[in-house]
Enzyme design. Structure first.
Site, PDB file in Angstrom:
ATOM      1  N   ARG A 313      63.505  35.310  24.297  1.00  0.00           N
ATOM      2  CA  ARG A 313      63.351  35.729  25.690  1.00  0.00           C
ATOM      3  C   ARG A 313      63.810  37.166  25.887  1.00  0.00           C
ATOM      4  NH1 ARG A 313      65.071  29.800  28.199  1.00  0.00           N
ATOM      5  NH2 ARG A 313      62.946  28.965  28.122  1.00  0.00           N
ATOM      6  N   HIS A 457      54.945  33.978  28.350  1.00  0.00           N
ATOM      7  CA  HIS A 457      55.647  33.934  27.073  1.00  0.00           C
ATOM      8  C   HIS A 457      57.060  33.358  27.198  1.00  0.00           C
ATOM      9  CE1 HIS A 457      54.512  36.677  23.417  1.00  0.00           C
ATOM     10  NE2 HIS A 457      54.247  35.412  23.229  1.00  0.00           N
ATOM     11  N   GLU A 458      57.421  32.405  26.334  1.00  0.00           N
ATOM     12  CA  GLU A 458      58.782  31.874  26.239  1.00  0.00           C
ATOM     13  C   GLU A 458      59.313  31.353  27.575  1.00  0.00           C
ATOM     14  OE1 GLU A 458      59.622  31.400  23.378  1.00  0.00           O
ATOM     15  OE2 GLU A 458      58.321  32.802  22.335  1.00  0.00           O
ATOM     16  N   GLY A 459      58.454  30.700  28.322  1.00  0.00           N
ATOM     17  CA  GLY A 459      58.873  30.097  29.589  1.00  0.00           C
ATOM     18  C   GLY A 459      58.377  30.892  30.773  1.00  0.00           C
TER      19      GLY A 459
END
Length: 607
Positions: A313, A457-459
């Site tokens: 993140r 991306h990534e949440g």
């Protein structure tokens, strides 16, 4: 002003990174060694990445039925990156690392993201290896992590599934013990996996001799049923090609098959895949299922994977910041060289006068200042978070614990804020170019397309917001919010002593108070559905407050520096943020404080 000069200012003048060399872990380093790393990465990015950013966007990965074909430029960029040692930059010297501070590593990697985020660097491979160093067995570290750090192998993270998306509790990939002696495999408890994973970046390629997948899967209970929720999730190492306990390829292909390439809006240079595990395309050792080795204890998969997810993140935030910076630099150059229009006022009414560069128009300056404030502010935020990582690992016990808690609170902001506002910066870069910006003759449209992924991306934004308001600001009885508030208050106190910054200090103090009051109001009913109905506006206000603090802290250092156009521009970007951006938090916090249910209560039929 170059990216390098900005990085140098933030590292050495603002964060005073040289002070880390007084710590035992970094005692062999100096500014000279830090500069040498930055010089090397800047050069590789300039020579091996930047010239091919458009090429990898137009020549997307292709699958010929057996392997994925990437442009030769991607192979050469990966080789140069691996040979630079950056994959193991922060690791111990004893295992081939440079023992660099993570802050320097993050700053050095910024050059690659700026040059071509689409080619990519080593974010997932390093994150994969770091996870194994934290949670793997000694042999798993030696066989898998060290080969990733060397660049011999690459790594992925396999979480999402087509039917589950971000709802990891609903994954259906299963892992069953492989034979009666599955606990006796030296590489770890051995399982057979079956399932499908979606959106796997770098899931298939020929850049390295092997790919190490970290896969979330569920172990059935005694009755053969999958345990519902996250408690049943475990983590497995699933190599593309099987290896022995010495880290040598056995010559056997594991049952991991590429089901298809996803064709994306941006990041086209990086393969993004749907992978099938255990479908039988590559039968291995006379049984069905892909072979995987469990990492950690059963049911601990999600806890282990968060080690990699949180690291990723921050990496996504840095990528977003650098795309914002790339667009800003391109539109600044265009604005200086594009003549159009005449100044407002009597002098501008004479058509015989030559047109002026568009940078002299107030609205173009507004768009450039907005981009500068978003991109440079985001870069400073990411480096601050990286500095907290170093404090967590090498500071005193008290300082390390404070850094850990602060990182918990700031990670959702470090991921979400740059991905939203540096995307806006890219949109403004297109606007500065006018109609030309919407064509492929200029790079800004690609920067926007590449950056659009980072909000997912990534949440996604919604997931980060629920994490922030639903967990992070409440954890340890609100200690993270208290620590952040104390640091902001300290900056406010220092800025109040500087007449030119006193008004900004007061505005920041009021913003902090408003965020605190909104946090309490959101949870006043005790009902999570009430509080989280407006989690995204809360996160937006929280993020803007954090960035105002970052800018004021940076501004204090800039104010003390010698008079120079760079100083003038940096302080102007800070003023822009306080005058144009920080006031926005009032509208966001209003719906949070009133626990507005407009969105939550609307029946789907009303659409």
């Amino acid at each position: 002003m170059s990216l390098r000069s900005t990085v140098d200012f933030l590292l050495y003048d603002w964060l005073r990174i040289e002070s880390l060399t007084q710590r035992e872990r970094f005692a062999e380093h100096s500014r000279e060694t830090f500069d040498a790393v930055l010089d090397t990465c800047e050069r590789i990015a300039r020579e091996k990445y930047a010239p091919f950013n458009r090429l990898v966007d137009t020549q997307e990965p292709q699958f010929d039925g057996e392997k994925v074909i990437l442009p030769q430029a991607t192979h050469e960029a990966w080789r140069a990156y691996a040979e630079s040692g950056m994959l193991s930059a922060a690791q111990d010297v004893e295992i081939g690392g440079m023992q660099l501070p993570y802050t320097v590593e993050a700053a050095a990697n910024a050059f690659f993201a700026r040059a071509s985020v689409s080619i990519g660097a080593g974010m997932l491979t390093v994150g994969n290896a770091n996870l194994l160093m934290a949670h793997g067995s000694e042999l798993q570290k030696k066989v898998f992590a060290l080969n990733e750090f060397s660049g011999r192998w690459a790594g992925t993270m396999c979480l999402s599934e087509p039917q589950a998306g971000s709802s990891l509790s609903d994954i259906a990939t299963r892992a069953v013990p492989d034979g009666a002696d599955f606990e006796g495999d030296p590489l770890g408890p051995r399982y057979r996996l079956k399932g499908h994973k979606m959106w796997i970046s770098a899931g298939e390629h020929e850049l390295t001799e092997n790919i190490i997948h970290l896969v979330l899967a569920k172990i059935p209970d005694e009755d053969g049923r999958l345990i519902p929720g996250v408690k049943g999730i475990s983590l497995f190492i699933v190599p593309k090609k099987l290896v022995d306990a010495e880290g040598q390829l056995t010559g056997e292909r594991n049952d991991v098959a590429l089901a298809g390439l996803n064709h994306k809006c941006g990041w086209r240079g990086t393969t993004n895949t749907l992978l099938n595990f255990g479908e039988g395309r590559y039968p291995v050792r006379g049984a069905a299922g892909a072979i995987g080795y469990r990492v950690g204890a059963p049911g601990e998969g999600l806890r282990c994977m968060f080690h990699m997810m949180n690291e990723a993140r921050i990496g996504v935030g840095m990528a977003a910041a650098m795309l914002g910076m790339a667009g800003f630099e391109a539109s600044l150059d265009y604005a200086r060289n594009r003549p159009q229009g005449r100044p407002i006022g009597p002098a501008g009414k004479d058509p015989a006068q030559p047109p002026i560069p568009i940078i002299r128009h107030a609205d173009v300056k507004r768009m450039l200042l907005a981009q500068k404030s978003y991109a440079e502010g985001a870069l400073a935020l990411e480096l601050y978070c990286a500095r907290l990582v170093d404090e967590q690992h090498t500071g005193t016990p008290e300082a390390a614990n404070d850094a850990r808690v602060l990182l918990e609170v700031l990670t959702p902001i470090a991921k979400s804020w740059p991905s939203e506002w540096c995307l806006e910066a890219n949109s403004l870069a297109i606007q500065v170019h006018g109609g030309y910006g919407y064509t492929r003759d200029f790079p800004v449209e690609q920067y926007w397309r590449d950056n659009r992924l980072n909000m997912i991306h990534e949440g996604t934004h919604g997931i980060q917001a629920m994490d922030l308001l639903g967990r992070k600001v409440l954890m340890e009885n609100g200690r993270g919010l208290q620590l952040l508030g104390a640091r902001i208050a300290e900056t406010v106190q220092r800025a109040q002593q500087v007449p030119e910054l006193a008004a900004h200090a007061q505005a920041l103090a009021q913003a902090l108070q408003a965020v605190g009051a909104a946090t309490q109001a959101a949870w006043a009913s005790g009902d999570p559905a009430d509080a989280l109905a407006n989690a995204v506006p809360y996160m937006q206000a929280f993020g803007h407050t954090v960035l105002a603090w970052i800018w004021l802290d940076v501004g204090l250092v800039a104010h003390r520096s010698a008079d120079h156009p760079v100083r003038t521009g940096r302080l102007a970007a800070m003023r822009y943020f306080f005058h144009y951006e920080l006031p926005k938090i009032g509208a966001w916090l209003q719906v949070v404080s009133h626990r507005d249910r407009t969105c939550a209560d609307l029946p789907e039929e009303a659409f």
